[in-house]
Design an enzyme around this catalytic site. Structure first.
Site: not given
Length: 332
Positions: A154, A232-233, A294-296
């Site tokens: 990524i 990412s997180r 959180h839709q990436a």
């Protein structure tokens, strides 16, 4: 055999059902797996979980007592799973080790350009027929410096886009990626990266060593007009420290697709409820902050790949096989 799949969106449901057709029955529910919902899995040997599932000790014990022997998580990250407890209970755990890196990298750039060019503010204005340009001044990214923390698949995809914009490239990772070096990336320590980069994007997993990687010291080292992107997180960023910097008027923009306390909030409709999370409520009020849910990863290509890998993981479990997706193998 019937599988119970938690946290399934309306878009995913027909894809999951179609992928498992002829192999297993799959029951899809939109609720997230946690201690309250875990009893729903009683009688299901295989449970399929989403990224925000709570698979800590208490939940795993409830699942095990109900007969669950295999957990197939539909995500790459697995920091939400107590693997030691799963192992002690004789449960098999799998994940999706990889899917389209372009989905996340492109979305990270979408956040970056949206906060840089004030797209949300502009869109809200024009809906009210306010066509003024005041407060919408952005800047070219060409010639500026992108700092990429984590240059795996990524991070590399993000770097290629940055290279296309004509940016200078700084990277931080345990091992340099030759493809990024070929693009002109210079690897530096993270302190230098935070101080020098105009745009910082996070692409590292959440581990104990990376929790609050972007802490108060890192934020203080960043340029006042920097852009910070996290797709990412959530736990990579110390959100309280970030709010303090934003209150001081720092940063051109912050784009967050993840949040460290997102469990129990993201993927759910909370529009008619009071928000108990003061930090999240404060974050959303800043005009230079864009928060998404959180839709990436959420593209046709990535979701298809995630579902295909999940089907393979379940098939491998039933056949007694292991793969690169197996986190905890079946007890011998």
């Amino acid at each position: 055999m019937e599988i119970l799949a938690f946290g399934v969106t309306a878009d995913e449901k027909p894809l999951l059902e179609r992928a498992f057709a002829g192999r297993c029955e799959v029951r899809c529910v939109d609720v997230v797996l946690n201690e309250d919902t875990a009893p729903m899995a009683t009688g299901y040997e295989v449970v399929c979980s989403s990224v925000n599932a709570d698979l800590g000790r208490r939940v795993l014990h409830v699942l095990s007592a109900g007969g669950t022997r295999m957990i197939a998580q539909r995500s790459t990250g697995f920091n939400n799973i107590d693997l030691d407890v799963a192992r002690s209970l004789g449960m098999t755990v799998s994940r999706v080790s990889s899917y389209s890196p372009y989905a996340v990298a492109e979305f990270a750039w979408t956040l970056a350009m949206a906060v840089n060019r004030r797209i949300v503010r502009a869109s809200n204005r024009t809906r009210d027929f306010d066509f003024r340009l005041n407060g919408l001044l952005g800047r070219d990214v060409h010639g500026r410096t992108a700092g990429v923390l984590g240059t795996g698949r990524i991070g590399e995809a993000f770097t290629r886009i940055a290279h296309g914009f004509g940016m200078n490239l700084l990277g931080w990772d345990a091992v340099p990626n030759p493809a990024c070096v070929e693009l002109g990336m210079t690897y530096v320590d993270k302190d230098e990266l935070f101080a020098a980069a105009d745009l910082i994007s996070l692409h590292v997993p959440l581990l104990e060593a990376t929790r609050h990687l972007v802490d108060a010291a890192a934020l203080a080292a960043m340029k006042d007009d920097a852009i910070l992107i996290n797709s990412s997180r959530g736990g990579l960023v110390d959100t309280e420290a970030l709010v303090a910097e934003l209150r001081a008027g720092r940063f051109t923009g912050v784009g967050l697709d993840v949040y460290e306390a997102e469990a129990g909030v993201f993927f759910l409709d909370k529009s008619l409820e009071a928000v108990p999370d003061d930090i999240l409520a404060r974050l959303i009020t800043f005009p230079n902050v864009l928060v998404t849910s959180h839709q990436a990863y959420y593209t046709h290509e990535a979701v298809h790949q995630i579902i295909d890998a999940t089907v393979r993981n379940v098939t491998d479990y039933l056949a007694g096989r292991r793969s690169e997706n197996t986190l905890v193998p079946a007890a011998d």
